[in-house]
Design a protein around this motif. Structure first.
Motif, mmCIF file in Angstrom:
data_model
loop_
_atom_site.group_PDB
_atom_site.id
_atom_site.type_symbol
_atom_site.label_atom_id
_atom_site.label_comp_id
_atom_site.label_asym_id
_atom_site.label_seq_id
_atom_site.Cartn_x
_atom_site.Cartn_y
_atom_site.Cartn_z
ATOM 1 N N ASP A 214 0.798 -1.226 0.000
ATOM 2 C CA ASP A 214 0.000 0.000 0.000
ATOM 3 C C ASP A 214 0.831 1.276 0.000
ATOM 4 O OD1 ASP A 214 1.031 -0.100 2.529
ATOM 5 O OD2 ASP A 214 -0.869 -0.504 3.533
ATOM 6 N N SER A 215 2.126 1.207 -0.331
ATOM 7 C CA SER A 215 2.948 2.417 -0.380
ATOM 8 C C SER A 215 4.149 2.173 -1.281
ATOM 9 C CB SER A 215 3.420 2.835 1.025
ATOM 10 O OG SER A 215 4.306 1.863 1.550
ATOM 11 N N CYS A 216 4.797 3.287 -1.660
ATOM 12 C CA CYS A 216 5.976 3.204 -2.517
ATOM 13 C C CYS A 216 6.835 4.437 -2.243
ATOM 14 C CB CYS A 216 5.576 3.146 -3.990
ATOM 15 S SG CYS A 216 6.966 2.910 -5.100
ATOM 16 N N GLN A 217 8.151 4.245 -2.118
ATOM 17 C CA GLN A 217 9.068 5.341 -1.813
ATOM 18 C C GLN A 217 10.221 5.320 -2.812
ATOM 19 O OE1 GLN A 217 10.725 5.209 2.106
ATOM 20 N NE2 GLN A 217 11.912 7.085 1.878
ATOM 21 N N THR A 218 10.504 6.493 -3.407
ATOM 22 C CA THR A 218 11.566 6.588 -4.409
ATOM 23 C C THR A 218 12.927 6.734 -3.726
ATOM 24 O OG1 THR A 218 11.274 8.987 -4.542
ATOM 25 C CG2 THR A 218 10.033 7.631 -6.097
ATOM 26 N N PHE B 42 -8.130 5.008 -6.691
ATOM 27 C CA PHE B 42 -8.523 6.175 -5.901
ATOM 28 C C PHE B 42 -7.241 6.770 -5.325
ATOM 29 C CE2 PHE B 42 -8.128 2.793 -2.906
ATOM 30 C CZ PHE B 42 -7.713 3.369 -1.719
ATOM 31 N N LEU B 43 -7.352 7.909 -4.632
ATOM 32 C CA LEU B 43 -6.211 8.537 -3.967
ATOM 33 C C LEU B 43 -6.368 8.341 -2.463
ATOM 34 C CD1 LEU B 43 -5.689 11.901 -5.924
ATOM 35 C CD2 LEU B 43 -4.459 9.747 -6.168
ATOM 36 N N SER B 44 -5.446 7.572 -1.863
ATOM 37 C CA SER B 44 -5.466 7.381 -0.413
ATOM 38 C C SER B 44 -4.991 8.658 0.275
ATOM 39 C CB SER B 44 -4.561 6.206 -0.032
ATOM 40 O OG SER B 44 -3.205 6.513 -0.348
ATOM 41 N N SER B 45 -5.007 8.653 1.611
ATOM 42 C CA SER B 45 -4.569 9.843 2.346
ATOM 43 C C SER B 45 -3.097 10.147 2.075
ATOM 44 C CB SER B 45 -4.809 9.648 3.846
ATOM 45 O OG SER B 45 -4.112 8.501 4.319
ATOM 46 N N VAL B 46 -2.267 9.097 1.986
ATOM 47 C CA VAL B 46 -0.850 9.313 1.654
ATOM 48 C C VAL B 46 -0.717 9.819 0.221
ATOM 49 C CG1 VAL B 46 1.386 8.166 1.396
ATOM 50 C CG2 VAL B 46 -0.096 7.582 3.322
ATOM 51 N N ASP B 47 -1.523 9.275 -0.703
ATOM 52 C CA ASP B 47 -1.494 9.745 -2.091
ATOM 53 C C ASP B 47 -1.911 11.212 -2.182
ATOM 54 O OD1 ASP B 47 -0.774 7.197 -2.778
ATOM 55 O OD2 ASP B 47 -2.794 6.570 -3.370
ATOM 56 N N LEU B 48 -2.901 11.628 -1.386
ATOM 57 C CA LEU B 48 -3.349 13.022 -1.413
ATOM 58 C C LEU B 48 -2.218 13.965 -1.017
ATOM 59 C CD1 LEU B 48 -6.885 12.657 0.216
ATOM 60 C CD2 LEU B 48 -6.395 13.143 -2.176
ATOM 61 N N HIS B 49 -1.473 13.611 0.045
ATOM 62 C CA HIS B 49 -0.363 14.468 0.482
ATOM 63 C C HIS B 49 0.757 14.458 -0.554
ATOM 64 C CE1 HIS B 49 -1.430 15.717 4.626
ATOM 65 N NE2 HIS B 49 -2.232 14.661 4.575
ATOM 66 N N SER C 13 -3.110 20.875 2.124
ATOM 67 C CA SER C 13 -1.913 21.677 2.400
ATOM 68 C C SER C 13 -1.838 22.101 3.861
ATOM 69 C CB SER C 13 -1.886 22.909 1.495
ATOM 70 O OG SER C 13 -3.035 23.709 1.721
ATOM 71 N N ARG C 14 -3.003 22.192 4.533
ATOM 72 C CA ARG C 14 -2.997 22.584 5.950
ATOM 73 C C ARG C 14 -2.908 21.380 6.889
ATOM 74 N NH1 ARG C 14 -7.933 27.026 5.633
ATOM 75 N NH2 ARG C 14 -6.812 28.588 4.380
ATOM 76 N N CYS C 15 -3.054 20.177 6.371
ATOM 77 C CA CYS C 15 -3.001 18.972 7.213
ATOM 78 C C CYS C 15 -1.547 18.611 7.493
ATOM 79 C CB CYS C 15 -3.713 17.813 6.508
ATOM 80 S SG CYS C 15 -3.666 16.268 7.449
ATOM 81 N N SER C 16 -1.205 18.429 8.771
ATOM 82 C CA SER C 16 0.171 18.111 9.175
ATOM 83 C C SER C 16 0.319 16.673 9.665
ATOM 84 C CB SER C 16 0.634 19.076 10.276
ATOM 85 O OG SER C 16 -0.229 18.993 11.404
ATOM 86 N N VAL C 17 -0.725 15.844 9.527
ATOM 87 C CA VAL C 17 -0.665 14.449 9.979
ATOM 88 C C VAL C 17 0.031 13.619 8.901
ATOM 89 C CG1 VAL C 17 -1.994 12.480 10.790
ATOM 90 C CG2 VAL C 17 -2.810 14.813 11.229
ATOM 91 N N SER C 18 0.902 12.714 9.320
ATOM 92 C CA SER C 18 1.607 11.844 8.375
ATOM 93 C C SER C 18 1.049 10.429 8.446
ATOM 94 C CB SER C 18 3.113 11.835 8.682
ATOM 95 O OG SER C 18 3.348 11.365 9.997
ATOM 96 N N GLY C 19 1.401 9.617 7.441
ATOM 97 C CA GLY C 19 0.909 8.246 7.397
ATOM 98 C C GLY C 19 -0.548 8.189 6.961
ATOM 99 N N PHE C 20 -1.153 7.018 7.058
ATOM 100 C CA PHE C 20 -2.554 6.843 6.683
ATOM 101 C C PHE C 20 -3.455 7.394 7.788
ATOM 102 C CE2 PHE C 20 -0.383 3.653 4.147
ATOM 103 C CZ PHE C 20 -0.963 3.832 2.907
ATOM 104 N N HIS C 21 -4.351 8.304 7.429
ATOM 105 C CA HIS C 21 -5.250 8.934 8.395
ATOM 106 C C HIS C 21 -6.491 9.410 7.653
ATOM 107 C CE1 HIS C 21 -2.606 12.016 6.707
ATOM 108 N NE2 HIS C 21 -3.610 12.861 6.848
ATOM 109 N N PRO C 22 -7.618 9.565 8.341
ATOM 110 C CA PRO C 22 -8.859 9.953 7.656
ATOM 111 C C PRO C 22 -8.896 11.447 7.342
ATOM 112 C CG PRO C 22 -9.255 9.660 10.006
ATOM 113 C CD PRO C 22 -7.821 9.245 9.769
#
Length: 362
Positions: free
Chosen positions: A245-249, A279-286, A325-334
């Motif tokens: 569920d994730s990918c890092q370059t 779809f775009l997950s929360s990590v994808d959105l950030h 842009s105002r959300c400062s939470v990292s990782g998967f979150h609602p």
């Protein structure tokens, strides 16, 4: 007796020599092993120091190239925004000028009232001479026939046209930052991104290995700017590590070097969902927020081979951009889902006649 004593002495000497030789061999063997171990430790420390130095140098190069690319993309985005904003303001002013024309009075053609006043200067005649004793008597100036006063044109000052009335309430006001930002991000001014229709299938064929192991794969969408439209010509897969569920370059300096060599512009990214839908997950959105802040036309392509679905998305503006842009939470979150944070990109056009190269740097 003498021979026996000599034979015993020789045997004793040989035994002592063998013992000394064995002792020396053991001592030298231990010392050699210790020396080899110390030398290996020194070589390992030197190699580690060299690797750390290379890592720092590579990190500095990556940071430098990243800043350069961000600067170039920012200058490109802002120059286009300023030119578009100036064009909009000029069009607004021109439209208002056409709607409310200002009437100026016709020019008054004035006549030369006294054409004969400009005469040649009077010079006394050279014929004859004046006696020295006589005082100088200048001749009378020539008589000029002046026109009669009644023949002069009469201008009626009471018929002066009135000053045109201008409604100052329609004067364009000063643009504040929010107006400029809204104008820059209005949907009408979005440049079109042309995507080759075969791009998702090519990307999935390269990612087949990871997809079968339920591991995500990501790539960068690189394009050329032609006639104010972005045409995607390359999909670049950098070194990376992924999970279901994730990918890092990794090693992004190779990616920047390749793009800089071909003068390619980053217009978004593409990744797979091996086990989920598109779809775009929360990590994808950030992740995508960073792309769309740098370039408002940036897109995210999500390929879901299990469900045979491919989506092309953008963050909604201004709601989605402001929330993420105002959300400062990292990782998967609602995140709040109403109103929607992302939508299908409206400025994308698929072209079956174009093809894109898939460059695998892994």
């Amino acid at each position: 007796w003498y021979q026996r004593r000599v034979r015993e002495a020789v045997v004793s000497t040989q035994s002592t020599g063998e013992a000394i030789k064995n002792c020396l061999i053991m001592t030298y063997t231990e010392q050699h092993k210790k020396w080899l171990k110390d030398d290996e430790i020194k070589r390992a420390e030197a190699e580690q120091a060299r690797l750390q130095l290379e890592t720092k140098r590579e990190a500095a190069e990556v940071a430098k190239k990243r800043r350069e690319m961000e600067r170039r993309e920012t200058e490109l985005a802002w120059s286009w925004s300023r030119s578009n904003g100036n064009w909009r303001r000029q069009r607004t002013i021109a439209t208002k000028a056409v709607a409310e024309p200002v009437v100026f009075p016709p020019p008054v053609k004035r006549q030369n009232t006294y054409p004969n006043l400009i005469a040649e200067p009077y010079l006394p005649s050279s014929e004859g001479s004046i006696p020295p004793s006589a005082p100088y008597q200048p001749s009378a100036p020539p008589q000029v026939a002046l026109p009669e006063i009644n023949s002069l044109p009469v201008v009626d000052r009471s018929t002066k046209p009135p000053v045109p009335c201008v409604d100052r309430s329609t004067k364009p006001g000063t643009l504040d930052a929010s107006d400029m930002f809204a104008d820059m991000y209005s949907q009408d001014s979005a440049r079109c991104i042309i995507v080759p229709a075969s791009l998702p299938d090519k990307f999935l064929s390269v990612c087949l290995d990871n997809t079968q192991r339920n591991v995500e794969t990501c790539g960068i969408l690189a394009a050329k700017l032609t006639a104010n439209n972005f045409t995607i010509t390359h999909v670049i897969l950098p070194k990376q590590k992924g999970t279901p569920d994730s990918c890092q370059t990794l090693a992004e300096e190779e990616l920047f070097e390749y793009q800089d060599k071909l003068d390619l512009i980053t217009v978004g990214w593409i990744h797979t969902h091996p086990t989920q839908s598109a779809f775009l997950s929360s990590v994808d959105l950030h992740t995508h927020c960073s792309y769309q802040l740098m370039m408002r036309e940036a897109i995210a392509i999500v390929c879901a081979p299990k469900h045979k679905v491919t989506g092309i998305y953008s963050l909604t503006d201004p709601h989605g951009m402001e929330v993420i842009s105002r959300c400062s939470v990292s990782g998967f979150h609602p995140h709040p889902t109403i109103p929607a944070l992302f939508e299908d990109s409206k400025h994308v056009r698929l072209d079956a006649s174009l093809t894109a190269q898939v460059i695998d740097l892994r």
